[in-house]
Design a protein around this motif. Structure first.
Motif, PDB file in Angstrom:
ATOM      1  N   THR A  84       0.845  -1.187   0.000  1.00  4.78           N
ATOM      2  CA  THR A  84       0.000   0.000   0.000  1.00  4.78           C
ATOM      3  C   THR A  84       0.885   1.244   0.000  1.00  4.78           C
ATOM      4  OG1 THR A  84      -0.070   0.130   2.409  1.00  4.78           O
ATOM      5  CG2 THR A  84      -1.800  -1.197   1.320  1.00  4.78           C
ATOM      6  N   ARG A 114      -1.470   1.147 -10.064  1.00  5.26           N
ATOM      7  CA  ARG A 114      -2.312   1.074  -8.874  1.00  5.26           C
ATOM      8  C   ARG A 114      -3.354  -0.022  -9.096  1.00  5.26           C
ATOM      9  NH1 ARG A 114      -1.276   6.875  -9.199  1.00  5.26           N
ATOM     10  NH2 ARG A 114      -0.739   7.692  -7.151  1.00  5.26           N
ATOM     11  N   THR A 115      -3.633  -0.761  -8.051  1.00  6.27           N
ATOM     12  CA  THR A 115      -4.641  -1.819  -8.110  1.00  6.27           C
ATOM     13  C   THR A 115      -5.517  -1.725  -6.866  1.00  6.27           C
ATOM     14  OG1 THR A 115      -3.218  -3.421  -6.980  1.00  6.27           O
ATOM     15  CG2 THR A 115      -3.109  -3.372  -9.397  1.00  6.27           C
ATOM     16  N   LYS A 116      -6.646  -2.396  -6.912  1.00  4.15           N
ATOM     17  CA  LYS A 116      -7.527  -2.442  -5.740  1.00  4.15           C
ATOM     18  C   LYS A 116      -6.906  -3.359  -4.706  1.00  4.15           C
ATOM     19  CE  LYS A 116     -11.745  -1.623  -8.312  1.00  4.15           C
ATOM     20  NZ  LYS A 116     -13.056  -2.131  -8.689  1.00  4.15           N
ATOM     21  N   HIS A 117      -7.062  -2.973  -3.453  1.00  5.75           N
ATOM     22  CA  HIS A 117      -6.573  -3.815  -2.363  1.00  5.75           C
ATOM     23  C   HIS A 117      -7.421  -5.091  -2.330  1.00  5.75           C
ATOM     24  CE1 HIS A 117      -5.513  -5.186   1.656  1.00  5.75           C
ATOM     25  NE2 HIS A 117      -4.490  -4.344   1.615  1.00  5.75           N
ATOM     26  N   ARG A 121     -11.652  -2.488   0.649  1.00  7.54           N
ATOM     27  CA  ARG A 121     -12.206  -1.727  -0.484  1.00  7.54           C
ATOM     28  C   ARG A 121     -11.798  -0.264  -0.463  1.00  7.54           C
ATOM     29  NH1 ARG A 121     -18.489  -2.797  -0.193  1.00  7.54           N
ATOM     30  NH2 ARG A 121     -18.099  -0.839   0.856  1.00  7.54           N
ATOM     31  N   ARG A 122     -11.464   0.269   0.706  1.00  2.00           N
ATOM     32  CA  ARG A 122     -11.105   1.688   0.812  1.00  2.00           C
ATOM     33  C   ARG A 122      -9.665   1.952   0.429  1.00  2.00           C
ATOM     34  NH1 ARG A 122     -11.755   2.274   6.756  1.00  2.00           N
ATOM     35  NH2 ARG A 122     -11.055   0.145   6.541  1.00  2.00           N
ATOM     36  N   SER A 123      -8.875   0.916   0.326  1.00  2.00           N
ATOM     37  CA  SER A 123      -7.434   1.079   0.107  1.00  2.00           C
ATOM     38  C   SER A 123      -7.043   0.640  -1.298  1.00  2.00           C
ATOM     39  CB  SER A 123      -6.681   0.239   1.141  1.00  2.00           C
ATOM     40  OG  SER A 123      -5.306   0.470   1.067  1.00  2.00           O
ATOM     41  N   GLN A 124      -5.893   1.079  -1.703  1.00  2.00           N
ATOM     42  CA  GLN A 124      -5.345   0.635  -2.982  1.00  2.00           C
ATOM     43  C   GLN A 124      -3.951   0.075  -2.765  1.00  2.00           C
ATOM     44  OE1 GLN A 124      -4.374   3.698  -5.858  1.00  2.00           O
ATOM     45  NE2 GLN A 124      -4.390   5.263  -4.255  1.00  2.00           N
ATOM     46  N   CYS A 125      -3.489  -0.655  -3.732  1.00  2.00           N
ATOM     47  CA  CYS A 125      -2.143  -1.221  -3.691  1.00  2.00           C
ATOM     48  C   CYS A 125      -1.354  -0.661  -4.862  1.00  2.00           C
ATOM     49  CB  CYS A 125      -2.192  -2.741  -3.795  1.00  2.00           C
ATOM     50  SG  CYS A 125      -2.949  -3.502  -2.357  1.00  2.00           S
TER      51      CYS A 125
END
Length: 186
Positions: A84, A114-117, A121-125
């Motif tokens: 993250t 960037r990808t979805k965590h 759901r609120r964070s990204q990777c």
């Protein structure tokens, strides 16, 4: 490389001629020469590592912090872990705003995406792109492979001596940071 060809700036005579830091009384000349050679080889290795890092940075058009972030993402990918922006901020020791700017820049240059965590759901990777992963392997990985070959060529007993030396040296240097006063560690 012969002893006379090694960098002398790490030698005892050049770095501490008055024996203010390193007391050499009672150490025989042959031991001093061997210790000097160890210090010189460590210095030579640091110089080569810096050359490798500069070369890789130039090739990939990245700065040192960018390279550290890329290495972190590659290591995490190999370990099956997500990275993250917050984790990068903590790892790199820089602010979240600086990490956001860095990710924006690396993403614009095609180094990361960037990808979805996977669970939040609120964070990204952030993950390294395949092209950058391959380039880093070509640039840095081949140098690390050389280290592996040297370590592999040693006997288990020799590796234990090297491990003990490197670990003890790291411990001693780390404790010297803890002992230093303000402004003396950087």
């Amino acid at each position: 490389m012969s002893a006379k060809d090694l960098p002398t700036m790490y030698g005892l005579a050049e770095s501490d001629p008055g024996q203010k830091l390193i007391k050499r009384a009672g150490v025989v000349d042959a031991d001093l020469q061997q210790i000097d050679r160890i210090m010189a080889e460590m210095g030579r290795m640091r110089q080569i590592e810096r050359r490798i890092m500069r070369s890789s940075q130039q090739y990939m058009k990245l700065n040192e912090t960018d390279m550290r972030a890329i290495r972190k993402m590659i290591s995490a990918k190999h370990a099956g872990q997500s990275v993250t922006p917050g984790a990068l901020s903590q790892y790199l020791g820089i602010s979240s705003a600086s990490v956001t700017k860095m990710i924006d820049r690396l993403e614009a240059r095609g180094h990361v995406r960037r990808t979805k965590h996977p669970t939040d759901r609120r964070s990204q990777c952030v993950e390294v792109t395949e092209e950058t992963h391959l380039a880093a392997g070509e640039q840095v990985g081949r140098h690390h492979a050389k280290r592996f070959e040297v370590a592999k060529s040693l006997s288990p007993e020799e590796r234990e001596v090297v491990i003990r030396f490197l670990a003890s040296t790291s411990d001693a240097m780390e404790s010297s940071l803890d002992e230093a006063g303000p402004g003396e560690t950087e």
